[in-house]
Design a protein around this motif. Structure first.
Motif, mmCIF file in Angstrom:
data_model
loop_
_atom_site.group_PDB
_atom_site.id
_atom_site.type_symbol
_atom_site.label_atom_id
_atom_site.label_comp_id
_atom_site.label_asym_id
_atom_site.label_seq_id
_atom_site.Cartn_x
_atom_site.Cartn_y
_atom_site.Cartn_z
ATOM 1 N N HIS A 48 -10.129 3.181 3.683
ATOM 2 C CA HIS A 48 -11.273 3.412 2.797
ATOM 3 C C HIS A 48 -10.903 4.307 1.624
ATOM 4 C CE1 HIS A 48 -12.376 6.407 6.231
ATOM 5 N NE2 HIS A 48 -11.682 7.058 5.333
ATOM 6 N N GLY A 49 -9.667 4.813 1.621
ATOM 7 C CA GLY A 49 -9.162 5.537 0.468
ATOM 8 C C GLY A 49 -8.842 4.643 -0.722
ATOM 9 N N MET A 50 -8.676 3.349 -0.485
ATOM 10 C CA MET A 50 -8.345 2.451 -1.594
ATOM 11 C C MET A 50 -9.465 2.388 -2.644
ATOM 12 S SD MET A 50 -5.230 1.366 -1.148
ATOM 13 C CE MET A 50 -4.991 -0.199 -1.994
ATOM 14 N N CYS A 301 1.826 11.694 11.229
ATOM 15 C CA CYS A 301 0.779 11.758 12.249
ATOM 16 C C CYS A 301 1.405 11.767 13.639
ATOM 17 C CB CYS A 301 -0.174 10.577 12.111
ATOM 18 S SG CYS A 301 0.630 8.966 12.160
ATOM 19 N N ILE A 302 0.581 11.989 14.643
ATOM 20 C CA ILE A 302 1.080 12.026 16.021
ATOM 21 C C ILE A 302 1.404 10.621 16.508
ATOM 22 C CG2 ILE A 302 0.550 12.625 18.418
ATOM 23 C CD1 ILE A 302 -1.220 14.873 17.383
ATOM 24 N N HIS A 303 0.450 9.711 16.409
ATOM 25 C CA HIS A 303 0.620 8.336 16.889
ATOM 26 C C HIS A 303 0.542 7.362 15.725
ATOM 27 C CE1 HIS A 303 0.209 9.471 21.138
ATOM 28 N NE2 HIS A 303 -0.765 10.271 20.752
ATOM 29 N N LYS A 304 1.238 6.254 15.833
ATOM 30 C CA LYS A 304 1.173 5.241 14.787
ATOM 31 C C LYS A 304 -0.254 4.710 14.659
ATOM 32 C CE LYS A 304 2.463 1.298 17.719
ATOM 33 N NZ LYS A 304 3.420 0.186 17.901
ATOM 34 N N GLY A 305 -0.559 4.212 13.494
ATOM 35 C CA GLY A 305 -1.893 3.692 13.228
ATOM 36 C C GLY A 305 -2.581 4.357 12.064
ATOM 37 N N PHE A 306 -2.006 5.454 11.579
ATOM 38 C CA PHE A 306 -2.549 6.182 10.445
ATOM 39 C C PHE A 306 -1.969 5.615 9.163
ATOM 40 C CE2 PHE A 306 -1.779 10.062 7.700
ATOM 41 C CZ PHE A 306 -3.072 10.151 7.228
ATOM 42 N N ASN A 307 -2.737 5.640 8.084
ATOM 43 C CA ASN A 307 -2.204 5.183 6.809
ATOM 44 C C ASN A 307 -2.718 6.006 5.644
ATOM 45 O OD1 ASN A 307 -4.749 4.095 7.099
ATOM 46 N ND2 ASN A 307 -4.200 2.033 6.478
ATOM 47 N N LEU A 308 -2.052 5.820 4.511
ATOM 48 C CA LEU A 308 -2.266 6.612 3.306
ATOM 49 C C LEU A 308 -2.470 5.687 2.119
ATOM 50 C CD1 LEU A 308 -1.899 9.211 1.457
ATOM 51 C CD2 LEU A 308 0.538 8.744 1.562
ATOM 52 N N ALA A 309 -3.523 5.931 1.358
ATOM 53 C CA ALA A 309 -3.775 5.173 0.131
ATOM 54 C C ALA A 309 -3.247 5.969 -1.056
ATOM 55 C CB ALA A 309 -5.272 4.918 -0.028
ATOM 56 N N VAL A 310 -2.550 5.279 -1.959
ATOM 57 C CA VAL A 310 -1.924 5.917 -3.118
ATOM 58 C C VAL A 310 -2.273 5.142 -4.368
ATOM 59 C CG1 VAL A 310 0.266 6.615 -4.184
ATOM 60 C CG2 VAL A 310 0.041 6.642 -1.689
ATOM 61 N N GLN A 311 -2.539 5.873 -5.462
ATOM 62 C CA GLN A 311 -2.661 5.222 -6.759
ATOM 63 C C GLN A 311 -2.005 6.108 -7.814
ATOM 64 O OE1 GLN A 311 -6.180 3.100 -7.418
ATOM 65 N NE2 GLN A 311 -5.609 2.420 -9.466
ATOM 66 N N ASP A 312 -1.073 5.496 -8.542
ATOM 67 C CA ASP A 312 -0.413 6.168 -9.653
ATOM 68 C C ASP A 312 -0.106 5.118 -10.717
ATOM 69 O OD1 ASP A 312 1.752 4.783 -8.602
ATOM 70 O OD2 ASP A 312 2.770 6.561 -7.836
ATOM 71 N N LYS A 313 0.754 5.446 -11.676
ATOM 72 C CA LYS A 313 1.041 4.506 -12.755
ATOM 73 C C LYS A 313 1.704 3.235 -12.252
ATOM 74 C CE LYS A 313 1.378 8.058 -16.317
ATOM 75 N NZ LYS A 313 2.281 8.751 -17.282
ATOM 76 N N ALA A 314 2.311 3.300 -11.082
ATOM 77 C CA ALA A 314 2.958 2.119 -10.510
ATOM 78 C C ALA A 314 1.962 1.171 -9.855
ATOM 79 C CB ALA A 314 4.008 2.543 -9.490
#
Length: 325
Positions: A48-50, A301-314
Motif C-alpha cells: 500500500h506504499g505504492m 525483517c525477521i521473517h520473509k514476506g515484508f516489502n518496501l515501496a520506492v519511488q525516485d527518478k528511476a
C-alpha cells in the motif's frame, strides 16, 4: 489478503540507472557511486506504499518539502477502506472501536503524534497540527479528538461494514494472537528526502486487530515507530509494536547509521538485536526501513514476506525485503 502479498518482481536492479548514474548493490537497499545523491526519493512499507508514494512524489517533484510529501502520501491509505490496517476501514479493537495512532517528524526534529484517536479519518494530519500548533508532542484519546475537532477535522464513523463483519466473526472465539505477514499489523511508515536534501517521516496505523481497548503500539511513539535525524537519516518500523517499543527500534536504526552502517545493515542489526531479546520469534514479525542523507535506502525483517515501496527518478518499484529467516 493474498493479493497484498503478490510482490512485484524487480529484475533491473543491480544495473546502472541511466537517469542518475546510481548503482545498487542488491535488490533491497542501495549503494551510491560517484559521490552522487539520490534525491528526491520516497520509501514506504508494504504494497500500500505504492499509491502512497505516488502522492508523495507529486509533492517532491514540484520542489515540495519532505514533510508535505510524507503527510500527503500516508493520507492515501488512511482514506482507503480496502487497506484494513490503516485509518478508515481499519480493523477495530476487541470492543469494535477503530482507534488510530500516528506520528510525524521533520528535518528540525519537530514532531507530533496522536494515539488512541477515534472518529478522525486522517490522524497523520492531526499529528502535524499537534506539532505545529501546540507546545506538546503527543495527544491521546478524548483530548486528541477534542483537539482535532477544534481544528476543523470532521467526526466520522470509521468502522466499515467489512471490518464490522470480520470483528463479529472474531467475537465467536475471541482469541487474540498476532499472525505475521497478514493484515494484522501492516502499518504504513514513510520516509522522504526532498530536492533540498532534507528528510521527514510519517507513520500511521489502526494498530493490531482486536487489540485490548486502549492499547497503543509503536507507531505514534517518536524513536520507536519513527525517527528522523536530518544529519544522518531516518527510519520507521512495522510489525508487532511491543517488540519495537522495547528496543526503541527506529532510533536504534538511525544511531547504527550514525556509526557508519548502510541503511540495510542498520536495519539488519536492529532486527538481530530484537531477536536476541526474544525467547521465540516464530510468530513475531518486525521490519524496519531506513533512508540516509545521501538517498541510500534499505530494510530488513525477521521473517520473509515484508516489502518496501520506492519511488525516485528511476521510477516506482516494490521490492521484497531481506529477512533473517
Amino acid at each position: 489478503m493474498s493479493t497484498r502479498r503478490k510482490f512485484i518482481k524487480i529484475s533491473a536492479l543491480g544495473a546502472t540507472f541511466l537517469s542518475g548514474g546510481f548503482q545498487f548493490a542488491s535488490a533491497f537497499g542501495g549503494t551510491l557511486r560517484q559521490g552522487k545523491s539520490n534525491k528526491p526519493v520516497v520509501i514506504s512499507t508494504w504494497d500500500h506504499g505504492m499509491p502512497a508514494n505516488e502522492a508523495a512524489w507529486k509533492v517532491l517533484t514540484k520542489n515540495g518539502s519532505a514533510l508535505d510529501a510524507v503527510e500527503a502520501g500516508v493520507r492515501v491509505p488512511e482514506a482507503d477502506p480496502n487497506v484494513r490496517t490503516v485509518g478508515y476501514g481499519g480493523y477495530p479493537d476487541r470492543e469494535g472501536k477503530v482507534t488510530l495512532d500516528a506520528c510525524i517528524m521533520d528535518k528540525d526534529s519537530n514532531c507530533g503524534a496522536v494515539a488512541f484517536l477515534q472518529h478522525i479519518k486522517h490522524p497523520i494530519s492531526v499529528a502535524r497540527k499537534v506539532m505545529e500548533d501546540t507546545p506538546h508532542v503527543m495527544l491521546v484519546g478524548e483530548g486528541a479528538l477534542q483537539f482535532a475537532l477544534s481544528k476543523g477535522f470532521k467526526r466520522e464513523n470509521l468502522l466499515t461494514p467489512a471490518s464490522e463483519k470480520d470483528w463479529k466473526n472474531w467475537l465467536k472465539e475471541s482469541k487474540y494472537k498476532p499472525v505475521i505477514n497478514i493484515e494484522n499489523h501492516d502499518t504504513i511508515g514513510m520516509l522522504a528526502l526532498d530536492a533540498n536534501g532534507d528528510l521527514a517521516g510519517a507513520c500511521t496505523t489502526s494498530g493490531a486487530a482486536y487489540k485490548m481497548h486502549g492499547r497503543v503500539g509503536d507507531s505514534p511513539i517518536i524513536g520507536a515507530g519513527l525517527f528522523v535525524d536530518n544529519e544522518i537519516g531516518a527510519a520507521t518500523a512495522t510489525g508487532l509494536g511491543e517488540a519495537v517499543i522495547r528496543m526503541v527500534g527506529s532510533h536504534l536504526v538511525v544511531e547504527l547509521m550514525r556509526q557508519g552502517n548502510s541503511p540495510e545493515d542498520a536495519c539488519r542489526l536492529a532486527v538481530e538485536r530484537i531477536i536476541a531479546k526474544q525467547k521465540d520469534v516464530k510468530d513475531l514479525q518486525v521490519g524496519f526501513i531506513a533512508l540516509n542523507k545521501n538517498g541510500e535506502y534499505g530494510g530488513y525483517c525477521i521473517h520473509k514476506g515484508f516489502n518496501l515501496a520506492v519511488q525516485d527518478k528511476a521510477g516506482a518499484k516494490l521490492l521484497d525485503g531481506k529477512s533473517k529467516f
